[in-house]
Design a protein around this motif. Structure first.
Motif, mmCIF file in Angstrom:
data_model
loop_
_atom_site.group_PDB
_atom_site.id
_atom_site.type_symbol
_atom_site.label_atom_id
_atom_site.label_comp_id
_atom_site.label_asym_id
_atom_site.label_seq_id
_atom_site.Cartn_x
_atom_site.Cartn_y
_atom_site.Cartn_z
ATOM 1 N N THR A 1 43.129 69.740 70.686
ATOM 2 C CA THR A 1 43.629 68.385 70.417
ATOM 3 C C THR A 1 45.001 68.444 69.756
ATOM 4 O O THR A 1 45.919 67.712 70.133
ATOM 5 N N GLY B 1 47.601 69.615 72.276
ATOM 6 C CA GLY B 1 47.898 68.516 73.205
ATOM 7 C C GLY B 1 48.793 67.468 72.563
ATOM 8 O O GLY B 1 49.739 66.961 73.192
ATOM 9 N N ALA B 2 48.516 67.134 71.310
ATOM 10 C CA ALA B 2 49.343 66.156 70.594
ATOM 11 C C ALA B 2 50.760 66.690 70.404
ATOM 12 O O ALA B 2 51.745 65.954 70.587
ATOM 13 N N ILE C 1 52.339 68.912 72.246
ATOM 14 C CA ILE C 1 53.004 68.915 73.550
ATOM 15 C C ILE C 1 53.440 67.504 73.921
ATOM 16 O O ILE C 1 54.563 67.287 74.403
ATOM 17 N N GLY C 2 52.585 66.525 73.688
ATOM 18 C CA GLY C 2 52.925 65.129 73.985
ATOM 19 C C GLY C 2 54.106 64.634 73.167
ATOM 20 O O GLY C 2 55.014 63.975 73.687
ATOM 21 N N ILE C 3 54.110 64.946 71.883
ATOM 22 C CA ILE C 3 55.218 64.529 71.007
ATOM 23 C C ILE C 3 56.511 65.218 71.437
ATOM 24 O O ILE C 3 57.570 64.578 71.525
ATOM 25 N N ALA D 1 57.294 66.409 74.408
ATOM 26 C CA ALA D 1 57.735 65.854 75.692
ATOM 27 C C ALA D 1 58.386 64.480 75.507
ATOM 28 O O ALA D 1 59.412 64.179 76.134
ATOM 29 N N THR D 2 57.840 63.667 74.642
ATOM 30 C CA THR D 2 58.421 62.346 74.365
ATOM 31 C C THR D 2 59.799 62.480 73.730
ATOM 32 O O THR D 2 60.742 61.775 74.108
#
Length: 159
Positions: free
Chosen positions: A9, A12-13, A15-17, A19-20
């Motif tokens: 988790t 994933g968070a 990586i998401g941050i 990428a944003t």
């Protein structure tokens, strides 16, 4: 305790941050590039228009009657000042890349050579005027080509 779901988790968070943030940074760069291009386009347009206006103004003064050489000199110099060419030139120096500034400066000096010749009493249409006009036209054409290239517009091929 099983740490794998928690680590998954968190990864994933992260990586998401990331990428944003990367997407936002790329979007900001594109917007800044478009804004800089628009500013250069405006500066180039104002400079070229002021250069053309100054040329027309000094020619009009040179065609007129003047009581004395000093009156003609003053009228020619005032005609150039009134076009805003000096302000436009400074704006070009501030935002233009080196090749555009160099080309703009050459065109500007071509105008000044004409201005000085008209101020000295050179007649419009004289043999002395022809090489100065040719030099100014060539410098202006080079400047426009370089400006168009900088703006991502192809050459006209008509000058």
């Amino acid at each position: 305790m099983d740490w794998m779901p928690l680590l998954s988790t968190l990864a994933g968070a992260a990586i998401g941050i990331a990428a944003t943030l990367i997407a936002d940074r790329n979007r900001w760069r594109r917007e800044e590039g478009r804004h800089a291009l628009e500013i250069r386009r405006e500066v180039y347009t104002v400079f070229v228009a002021a250069l053309k206006d100054a040329g027309e103004e000094i020619r009009a003064v040179a065609l007129g009657d003047h009581m004395s050489a000093s009156a003609r000199d003053a009228a020619v110099r005032e005609a150039v000042r009134g076009t805003g060419i000096y302000t436009a030139s400074e704006r070009l120096w501030l935002v233009g890349p080196p090749q555009v500034v160099t080309a703009g400066n050459e065109a500007f000096h071509g105008l000044r050579a004409l201005r000085d010749a008209y101020a000295r009493g050179m007649a419009v249409g004289s043999a002395e005027e022809a090489p100065l006009i040719a030099q100014r036209r060539a410098a202006t054409a080079r400047m426009r080509d370089i400006m168009r290239e900088d703006l991502g517009i192809g050459p006209l091929g008509i000058e």
